[in-house]
Design a protein around this motif. Sequence first.
Motif, PDB file in Angstrom:
ATOM      1  N   MET A 242       0.854  -1.188   0.000  1.00  0.00           N
ATOM      2  CA  MET A 242       0.000   0.000   0.000  1.00  0.00           C
ATOM      3  C   MET A 242       0.889   1.236   0.000  1.00  0.00           C
ATOM      4  SD  MET A 242      -2.681   1.295   2.906  1.00  0.00           S
ATOM      5  CE  MET A 242      -1.405   1.572   4.088  1.00  0.00           C
ATOM      6  N   SER A 243       0.641   2.140  -0.905  1.00  0.00           N
ATOM      7  CA  SER A 243       1.438   3.352  -0.996  1.00  0.00           C
ATOM      8  C   SER A 243       0.513   4.563  -1.002  1.00  0.00           C
ATOM      9  CB  SER A 243       2.277   3.307  -2.277  1.00  0.00           C
ATOM     10  OG  SER A 243       2.881   4.551  -2.480  1.00  0.00           O
ATOM     11  N   LEU A 244       0.354   5.161   0.149  1.00  0.00           N
ATOM     12  CA  LEU A 244      -0.433   6.389   0.245  1.00  0.00           C
ATOM     13  C   LEU A 244       0.536   7.556   0.091  1.00  0.00           C
ATOM     14  CD1 LEU A 244      -2.703   5.498   3.294  1.00  0.00           C
ATOM     15  CD2 LEU A 244      -3.366   5.549   0.907  1.00  0.00           C
ATOM     16  N   ASN A 245       0.210   8.480  -0.794  1.00  0.00           N
ATOM     17  CA  ASN A 245       1.124   9.588  -1.064  1.00  0.00           C
ATOM     18  C   ASN A 245       0.715  10.848  -0.288  1.00  0.00           C
ATOM     19  OD1 ASN A 245      -1.173  10.030  -2.576  1.00  0.00           O
ATOM     20  ND2 ASN A 245      -0.086  10.875  -4.335  1.00  0.00           N
ATOM     21  N   TYR A 246       0.605  10.705   1.039  1.00  0.00           N
ATOM     22  CA  TYR A 246       0.252  11.817   1.909  1.00  0.00           C
ATOM     23  C   TYR A 246       1.418  12.109   2.833  1.00  0.00           C
ATOM     24  CZ  TYR A 246      -4.570  10.696   0.588  1.00  0.00           C
ATOM     25  OH  TYR A 246      -5.718  10.452  -0.106  1.00  0.00           O
ATOM     26  N   THR A 247       1.575  13.379   3.179  1.00  0.00           N
ATOM     27  CA  THR A 247       2.567  13.747   4.184  1.00  0.00           C
ATOM     28  C   THR A 247       2.020  13.357   5.555  1.00  0.00           C
ATOM     29  OG1 THR A 247       1.645  15.946   4.584  1.00  0.00           O
ATOM     30  CG2 THR A 247       3.275  15.746   2.785  1.00  0.00           C
ATOM     31  N   GLU A 248       2.883  13.341   6.555  1.00  0.00           N
ATOM     32  CA  GLU A 248       2.440  13.033   7.920  1.00  0.00           C
ATOM     33  C   GLU A 248       1.404  14.068   8.381  1.00  0.00           C
ATOM     34  OE1 GLU A 248       4.146  12.267  12.429  1.00  0.00           O
ATOM     35  OE2 GLU A 248       5.557  12.596  10.805  1.00  0.00           O
ATOM     36  N   GLU A 249       1.630  15.323   8.024  1.00  0.00           N
ATOM     37  CA  GLU A 249       0.692  16.397   8.390  1.00  0.00           C
ATOM     38  C   GLU A 249      -0.687  16.151   7.766  1.00  0.00           C
ATOM     39  OE1 GLU A 249       0.426  20.339  10.311  1.00  0.00           O
ATOM     40  OE2 GLU A 249       1.867  18.730  10.425  1.00  0.00           O
ATOM     41  N   GLU A 250      -0.706  15.750   6.505  1.00  0.00           N
ATOM     42  CA  GLU A 250      -1.975  15.470   5.823  1.00  0.00           C
ATOM     43  C   GLU A 250      -2.685  14.277   6.450  1.00  0.00           C
ATOM     44  OE1 GLU A 250      -0.794  17.104   1.334  1.00  0.00           O
ATOM     45  OE2 GLU A 250      -0.389  15.005   1.886  1.00  0.00           O
ATOM     46  N   LEU A 251      -1.925  13.227   6.782  1.00  0.00           N
ATOM     47  CA  LEU A 251      -2.532  12.056   7.432  1.00  0.00           C
ATOM     48  C   LEU A 251      -3.096  12.424   8.801  1.00  0.00           C
ATOM     49  CD1 LEU A 251      -0.006   9.252   6.446  1.00  0.00           C
ATOM     50  CD2 LEU A 251      -2.390   9.463   5.682  1.00  0.00           C
ATOM     51  N   ASN A 252      -2.389  13.276   9.541  1.00  0.00           N
ATOM     52  CA  ASN A 252      -2.902  13.734  10.831  1.00  0.00           C
ATOM     53  C   ASN A 252      -4.204  14.513  10.660  1.00  0.00           C
ATOM     54  OD1 ASN A 252      -0.906  12.588  12.438  1.00  0.00           O
ATOM     55  ND2 ASN A 252       0.391  14.404  12.377  1.00  0.00           N
TER      56      ASN A 252
ATOM     57  N   CYS B 188     -12.653  20.737   7.305  1.00  0.00           N
ATOM     58  CA  CYS B 188     -13.441  19.927   6.359  1.00  0.00           C
ATOM     59  C   CYS B 188     -13.188  20.386   4.918  1.00  0.00           C
ATOM     60  CB  CYS B 188     -14.927  20.003   6.691  1.00  0.00           C
ATOM     61  SG  CYS B 188     -15.397  19.101   8.181  1.00  0.00           S
ATOM     62  N   LYS B 189     -13.085  21.695   4.716  1.00  0.00           N
ATOM     63  CA  LYS B 189     -12.776  22.222   3.374  1.00  0.00           C
ATOM     64  C   LYS B 189     -11.397  21.753   2.931  1.00  0.00           C
ATOM     65  CE  LYS B 189     -15.565  26.408   3.855  1.00  0.00           C
ATOM     66  NZ  LYS B 189     -15.519  27.857   4.067  1.00  0.00           N
ATOM     67  N   GLU B 190     -10.430  21.818   3.854  1.00  0.00           N
ATOM     68  CA  GLU B 190      -9.064  21.406   3.542  1.00  0.00           C
ATOM     69  C   GLU B 190      -9.027  19.904   3.224  1.00  0.00           C
ATOM     70  OE1 GLU B 190      -4.701  21.688   5.698  1.00  0.00           O
ATOM     71  OE2 GLU B 190      -6.287  23.028   6.406  1.00  0.00           O
ATOM     72  N   VAL B 191      -9.757  19.109   4.007  1.00  0.00           N
ATOM     73  CA  VAL B 191      -9.820  17.660   3.776  1.00  0.00           C
ATOM     74  C   VAL B 191     -10.448  17.364   2.418  1.00  0.00           C
ATOM     75  CG1 VAL B 191     -11.073  15.578   4.497  1.00  0.00           C
ATOM     76  CG2 VAL B 191      -9.719  16.854   6.152  1.00  0.00           C
ATOM     77  N   SER B 192     -11.519  18.068   2.089  1.00  0.00           N
ATOM     78  CA  SER B 192     -12.194  17.845   0.811  1.00  0.00           C
ATOM     79  C   SER B 192     -11.252  18.122  -0.362  1.00  0.00           C
ATOM     80  CB  SER B 192     -13.441  18.717   0.711  1.00  0.00           C
ATOM     81  OG  SER B 192     -14.167  18.408  -0.444  1.00  0.00           O
ATOM     82  N   ALA B 193     -10.491  19.208  -0.276  1.00  0.00           N
ATOM     83  CA  ALA B 193      -9.525  19.543  -1.333  1.00  0.00           C
ATOM     84  C   ALA B 193      -8.405  18.500  -1.394  1.00  0.00           C
ATOM     85  CB  ALA B 193      -8.943  20.934  -1.094  1.00  0.00           C
TER      86      ALA B 193
ATOM     87  N   GLU C 215     -21.528  19.802   5.560  1.00  0.00           N
ATOM     88  CA  GLU C 215     -21.889  19.237   4.245  1.00  0.00           C
ATOM     89  C   GLU C 215     -21.325  20.094   3.119  1.00  0.00           C
ATOM     90  OE1 GLU C 215     -26.229  17.218   5.199  1.00  0.00           O
ATOM     91  OE2 GLU C 215     -26.135  19.322   4.631  1.00  0.00           O
ATOM     92  N   ASN C 216     -21.510  21.410   3.217  1.00  0.00           N
ATOM     93  CA  ASN C 216     -20.991  22.309   2.176  1.00  0.00           C
ATOM     94  C   ASN C 216     -19.477  22.225   2.087  1.00  0.00           C
ATOM     95  OD1 ASN C 216     -23.541  23.244   1.491  1.00  0.00           O
ATOM     96  ND2 ASN C 216     -23.443  25.013   2.852  1.00  0.00           N
ATOM     97  N   ALA C 217     -18.810  22.207   3.236  1.00  0.00           N
ATOM     98  CA  ALA C 217     -17.344  22.160   3.260  1.00  0.00           C
ATOM     99  C   ALA C 217     -16.826  20.841   2.672  1.00  0.00           C
ATOM    100  CB  ALA C 217     -16.839  22.329   4.687  1.00  0.00           C
ATOM    101  N   MET C 218     -17.521  19.747   2.963  1.00  0.00           N
ATOM    102  CA  MET C 218     -17.080  18.427   2.479  1.00  0.00           C
ATOM    103  C   MET C 218     -17.570  18.133   1.054  1.00  0.00           C
ATOM    104  SD  MET C 218     -15.276  16.847   4.861  1.00  0.00           S
ATOM    105  CE  MET C 218     -15.462  15.079   4.935  1.00  0.00           C
TER     106      MET C 218
END
Length: 176
Positions: free
Chosen positions: A1-11, A107-112, A166-169
């Motif tokens: 499994m190769s997730l291409n996220y930084t540690e900050e993004e995963l947190n 939530c907006k940041e996660v959606s992006a 809901e709007n943010a996600m």
Amino acid sequence: MSLNYTEEELNLLANTPHLIGAAMAFAGSSGLFGTGKEMLVNAQSVMAGIKDYPNNALIQAILPNAHGNASEAMDKMKKIRDWGVVRFKAKGVDSAQKFQAQTVEDCKEVSALLAAKATPQEAAEYKQWAMSIAEKVAMATTEGSFLGFGGEQFSANERQLMGEIENAMGTQSLLA
């Protein structure tokens, strides 16, 4: 499994479902016992992601392994919680209103982030999971009741926050 996220993004991805549940718990006026029940439902709903989405590599990666070492699982959850606390303090979050507003921003940041890096299925399932947490917490207690009499299941404050999340996600809950 190769997730291409930084540690900050995963947190951020790991912390946001908890935040959604906590924000929903404090949006209502269910009192101390109701809020306690909502926080328990929040924790249970977050951990349900492991069994509800067994084929979602992202959700499996950000949640502790329930079948593995319990001490390691607790350490992972504590590390994510501590990361979130430090982050919110740095952003000046010191009230329920600021907590809710920052949760919506997250939530907006996660959606992006999901749009940029997750597969469409991973993103859709993550959003379903996050919204199910909000729904379960919102429906866990009756708001504005006295000794369990009267009140409403889904308060106006919870309804407003749900709409913002809901709007943010970029998704919709079953309670809409």
